[in-house]
Design an enzyme around this catalytic site. Structure first.
Site, PDB file in Angstrom:
ATOM      1  N   GLU B 127      -8.710  38.740 -20.041  1.00 14.11           N
ATOM      2  CA  GLU B 127      -9.085  38.397 -21.818  1.00 14.11           C
ATOM      3  C   GLU B 127      -9.041  37.052 -21.323  1.00 14.11           C
ATOM      4  O   GLU B 127      -7.902  36.198 -21.122  1.00 14.11           O
ATOM      5  CB  GLU B 127      -8.187  39.096 -22.424  1.00 14.11           C
ATOM      6  CG  GLU B 127      -8.399  40.783 -22.492  1.00 14.11           C
ATOM      7  CD  GLU B 127      -7.806  41.773 -22.845  1.00 14.11           C
ATOM      8  OE1 GLU B 127      -6.752  41.581 -23.491  1.00 14.11           O
ATOM      9  OE2 GLU B 127      -8.269  42.722 -22.645  1.00 14.11           O
ATOM     10  N   PRO B 128      -9.366  36.614 -22.985  1.00 14.57           N
ATOM     11  CA  PRO B 128      -9.100  35.334 -22.898  1.00 14.57           C
ATOM     12  C   PRO B 128      -7.112  35.013 -23.396  1.00 14.57           C
ATOM     13  O   PRO B 128      -7.161  33.844 -22.555  1.00 14.57           O
ATOM     14  CB  PRO B 128      -8.804  35.027 -25.061  1.00 14.57           C
ATOM     15  CG  PRO B 128      -9.899  36.054 -24.870  1.00 14.57           C
ATOM     16  CD  PRO B 128      -9.487  37.040 -24.609  1.00 14.57           C
ATOM     17  N   ILE B 157     -16.952  37.154 -18.100  1.00 12.86           N
ATOM     18  CA  ILE B 157     -17.892  38.500 -17.960  1.00 12.86           C
ATOM     19  C   ILE B 157     -18.696  38.529 -17.278  1.00 12.86           C
ATOM     20  O   ILE B 157     -19.883  38.156 -17.986  1.00 12.86           O
ATOM     21  CB  ILE B 157     -17.396  39.269 -19.234  1.00 12.86           C
ATOM     22  CG1 ILE B 157     -16.228  39.796 -19.535  1.00 12.86           C
ATOM     23  CG2 ILE B 157     -18.289  41.461 -18.095  1.00 12.86           C
ATOM     24  CD1 ILE B 157     -14.883  40.085 -18.225  1.00 12.86           C
ATOM     25  N   GLY B 340     -24.550  11.752   2.681  1.00 10.48           N
ATOM     26  CA  GLY B 340     -23.688  10.446   1.713  1.00 10.48           C
ATOM     27  C   GLY B 340     -24.137  10.480   0.934  1.00 10.48           C
ATOM     28  O   GLY B 340     -24.629  11.374   0.068  1.00 10.48           O
ATOM     29  N   GLY B 341     -25.340   8.769  -0.232  1.00  9.19           N
ATOM     30  CA  GLY B 341     -25.952   9.428  -1.224  1.00  9.19           C
ATOM     31  C   GLY B 341     -27.196  10.384  -1.392  1.00  9.19           C
ATOM     32  O   GLY B 341     -26.714  11.046  -2.405  1.00  9.19           O
ATOM     33  N   GLU B 364     -11.755  36.432  -9.604  1.00  9.22           N
ATOM     34  CA  GLU B 364     -11.051  37.710  -8.512  1.00  9.22           C
ATOM     35  C   GLU B 364      -9.672  37.462  -7.623  1.00  9.22           C
ATOM     36  O   GLU B 364      -9.502  37.943  -6.698  1.00  9.22           O
ATOM     37  CB  GLU B 364     -12.109  38.643  -7.589  1.00  9.22           C
ATOM     38  CG  GLU B 364     -13.354  39.136  -8.294  1.00  9.22           C
ATOM     39  CD  GLU B 364     -14.549  39.947  -7.381  1.00  9.22           C
ATOM     40  OE1 GLU B 364     -13.665  41.229  -6.579  1.00  9.22           O
ATOM     41  OE2 GLU B 364     -15.521  39.641  -7.731  1.00  9.22           O
ATOM     42  N   THR B 366      -7.181  33.703  -8.197  1.00  5.36           N
ATOM     43  CA  THR B 366      -6.922  33.089  -7.897  1.00  5.36           C
ATOM     44  C   THR B 366      -5.797  32.311  -6.584  1.00  5.36           C
ATOM     45  O   THR B 366      -5.273  33.590  -6.095  1.00  5.36           O
ATOM     46  CB  THR B 366      -5.607  32.143  -8.633  1.00  5.36           C
ATOM     47  OG1 THR B 366      -4.511  32.475  -8.736  1.00  5.36           O
ATOM     48  CG2 THR B 366      -6.670  31.409 -10.109  1.00  5.36           C
ATOM     49  N   SER B 367      -6.235  31.520  -5.446  1.00  8.38           N
ATOM     50  CA  SER B 367      -5.671  31.401  -5.005  1.00  8.38           C
ATOM     51  C   SER B 367      -3.857  31.180  -4.724  1.00  8.38           C
ATOM     52  O   SER B 367      -3.386  32.108  -3.965  1.00  8.38           O
ATOM     53  CB  SER B 367      -6.085  30.167  -4.199  1.00  8.38           C
ATOM     54  OG  SER B 367      -7.453  30.190  -3.340  1.00  8.38           O
ATOM     55  N   GLU B 368      -3.596  31.108  -6.116  1.00 11.61           N
ATOM     56  CA  GLU B 368      -1.920  31.112  -5.969  1.00 11.61           C
ATOM     57  C   GLU B 368      -1.459  32.393  -5.501  1.00 11.61           C
ATOM     58  O   GLU B 368      -0.744  33.017  -5.326  1.00 11.61           O
ATOM     59  CB  GLU B 368      -1.366  30.716  -7.352  1.00 11.61           C
ATOM     60  CG  GLU B 368      -1.404  29.216  -7.097  1.00 11.61           C
ATOM     61  CD  GLU B 368      -3.327  28.550  -6.811  1.00 11.61           C
ATOM     62  OE1 GLU B 368      -4.318  28.996  -7.368  1.00 11.61           O
ATOM     63  OE2 GLU B 368      -4.018  27.443  -6.874  1.00 11.61           O
TER      64      GLU B 368
END
Lengths: 263, 380
Positions: B127-128, B157, B340-341, B364, B366-368
């Site tokens: 949710e927000p 979602i 590179g470029g 799904e 975070t890494s934390e």
């Protein structure tokens, strides 16, 4: 009716490779289903989907490794498979058209198919003759380089379109039983569905030895001998035109005129 | 121990890869540029039985295992992060919970169309105001006669605007904490009050729709409750165990795709008179990519295998997701550098992998949060 589809596992060479004696070093080879045979399988499966009571049997000549290849034919819809191999074939330097003809002819006698579909040629050794040679051996009618097929099962006739030299096409009616060699482009080979792949694990791949086929070891003997294997010198005849479209068009016209094209 | 994939899995990998190279890869950048969900690709994937890989055969699925599912997700990720992400959100989040927790009647009505690929699946947890602290949600479901009335806003979602059904998490018992959350099957097309309020423009993965949805007095019959009241959080934890494996698999695919692009380029691109792969600086980068990809894949396959053995995968799936998502970002960034470029242009794929990879460290869990999960599993 029964459709027999011959398939071959072909060797593909990596970009960089080494030649070991008269063969390409095994380390640089990967094996895959012969491209033309993929079209032959699709044609066979399409026949079984549009007609009643059609059994599609796939046959290959090859070592156990080639089961991976023939299993893809089963995944795409062939009902069962036959794999011909024998220690004496393992020892042969190569299986030429005659050897393959005799092996496949024995399978045809065993299976008694109404229609045999083979690829026009194999992508690796490229003899391009096995299908027609097989028809001759077993006394079937035949048509080579078929790029369209209409089957009249009841009448026992295959109406085919064949590619001839120089862009000419021929329409021919062939009486069954027959061998047709299938050209790329006759259909659009499907991807094997995942369910098809899973079901293929449970379908039969019947191993057959020379004994089983009533053949002796000399079937592998060949009048052909590979005497050398080398990479041909590559010559580059490419001419690069530089400049504006006007200039390069003029240069191209000059080359074409000098070459005798479009006087 | 046997590190070879079973024959069946190898054949599936080979054929799915062929499909990906021939049908998806040629349009992978176009669909990003157009921000277009490629329905035609999903129709074809449905025809090939890809949309229900780990789902019960009785309900139109393939009946494959998690390892098979991981193999397929990796192959999709290798060519398109967007297709892969919509695919795993459909499978792990939108479809698998119906398979695990649905009644036979719910499975017939809601699982079958998803497992066969007729429709896309989605779920709505975030949710927000509730992301990593996912259980602290404001969306409410209030029982009214033989219906539930849902109200709230759900954020980020995946597939919501193309979905056949959305599994919405909502609070049914505000005083009960984790045990007060339930799951509802919502029909975006036919349930009044369901609205997609935003389709986000993102840093990457723009062919996979990410939506904000509003639930405004959405009334659903009580047979849309998935499982029992109060089981929503337990279901979520179980679902995310499998979900992390699928994100690890996509990440491995993204890393593999970037690695292949860099390796191929390094052998063709010549500077100072020889292919740049012959210079230590570039060779070492490519070798390091291979090392990271292989590690990510091993962790992913191990966790998938454990899942299939019925073992707990909370730790192994977290480890796989943490490592593979990081590998994807690092490998993709190095691939951009190798090109590179050209690597910075949209004519080449590494920039796309780099954009797509970043989400894998966020979505799904975070890494934390993965560190938190793994730390807890280690008893820290």
């Amino acid at each position: 009716m029964k459709v027999l589809v011959t398939v071959k596992e072909v060797a593909a060479v990596e970009d960089e490779f080494e030649i070991d004696g008269t063969a390409i070093d095994e380390a640089y080879l990967e094996y895959d289903l012969n491209e033309w045979d993929d079209y032959a399988i699709e044609e066979g499966v399409q026949i079984s989907e549009s007609e009643d009571d059609v059994e599609v049997v796939s046959v290959t000549i090859g070592p156990e490794r080639s089961e991976e290849t023939i299993r893809m034919a089963l995944a795409k819809g062939a009902d069962r498979a036959v794999r011909v191999w024998d220690d004496s074939l393992e020892d042969a330097e190569m299986l030429d058209v005659e050897a393959k003809t005799n092996l496949l002819a024995a399978v045809v006698e065993e299976e008694e198919p109404d229609l045999v579909l083979s690829g026009v040629q194999a992508d690796d050794d490229g003899f391009g003759a096995t299908g027609v040679s097989l028809a001759d051996e077993v006394g079937f009618e035949w048509a080579a380089v078929v790029n369209d097929l209409e089957l009249d099962v009841e009448g026992g006739v295959a109406s085919v379109r064949r590619e001839l030299e120089g862009g000419v096409e021929e329409l021919t009616d062939v009486d069954l039983p027959a061998v047709l060699t299938i050209q790329t482009g006759i259909n659009e080979p499907r991807y094997a569905s995942l369910r098809g792949i899973r079901q293929a694990q449970r379908k039969e791949i019947k191993p057959m030895t020379l004994d089983d086929l009533g053949l002796s070891a000399d079937v592998a003997e060949s009048d052909l001998e590979i005497v050398d294997m080398y990479e041909p010198e590559t010559e580059s005849d490419a001419t690069l035109f530089e400049g504006s479209p006007d200039e390069t068009a003029g240069q191209l016209a000059e080359v074409l005129r000098d070459g005798g094209v479009g006087q | 121990m046997d590190f070879d994939l079973p024959t069946e899995h190898q054949m599936i990998q080979e054929e799915v890869r062929r499909f990906c190279d021939e049908e998806i890869e040629p349009i992978a950048q176009d669909i990003e540029d157009e921000h277009r969900f490629p329905q035609e690709i999903f129709d074809q994937l449905a025809d090939l039985d890809v949309m229900g890989v780990p789902i019960d055969e009785e309900y139109g699925g393939l009946g494959g295992d998690t390892l098979m599912y991981a193999v397929v997700a990796e192959e999709l990720g290798r060519v398109s992060g967007s297709v892969a992400l919509s695919y795993v959100a459909h499978t792990s989040l939108g479809t698998k919970p119906l398979d695990l927790f649905g009644t036979p009647k719910q499975k017939e009505e809601w699982l079958e169309p998803l497992a066969s690929g007729e429709g896309m699946g989605a779920w709505a947890l975030t949710e927000p105001g509730s992301g990593s602290d996912a259980s602290d949600m404001d969306t409410m479901a209030v029982k009214d006669g033989d219906e539930y009335v849902l109200n709230g806003t759900k954020q980020f979602i995946t597939n919501a605007n193309v979905a056949n059904s959305v599994l919405v998490k909502a609070v049914t018992d505000p005083g009960a904490g984790y045990d007060g959350i339930s799951t509802f099957i919502v029909d975006p097309e036919n349930d009044d009050g369901f609205e997609v309020s935003t389709v986000w423009d993102k840093m990457g993965l723009n062919a996979s729709p990410t939506c904000e949805i509003q639930l405004d007095d959405v009334r659903v019959p009580e047979d849309r409750l998935l499982g029992e009241e109060g089981e929503g959080w337990k279901q979520t934890m179980k679902t995310l165990d499998g979900g992390r494996i699928s994100i690890a698999a996509i990440s491995t695919g993204l890393a593999q795709g970037a690695y292949e692009a860099a390796k191929t380029y390094s052998k063709e691109r010549e500077q100072f008179g020889k292919p740049i792969s012959k210079f230590d600086a570039i060779r070492d980068k490519i070798v390091h990519m291979e090392r990271q990809v292989e590690r990510a894949r091993l962790l992913t396959h191990k966790s998938a295998w454990q899942y299939d053995q019925g073992e707990s995968v909370t730790k192994s799936s977290s480890l796989a997701k943490l490592d593979a998502s990081e590998a994807a970002r690092k490998v993709a960034e190095e691939a951009v550098q190798v090109l590179g470029g050209y690597g910075y242009t949209e004519d080449f794929s590494p920039q796309r992998f780099m954009r797509d990879a970043k989400l894998m460290e966020i979505g799904e869990g975070t890494s934390e949060i993965q560190h938190l999960v793994i730390g807890r599993e280690l008893g820290l």
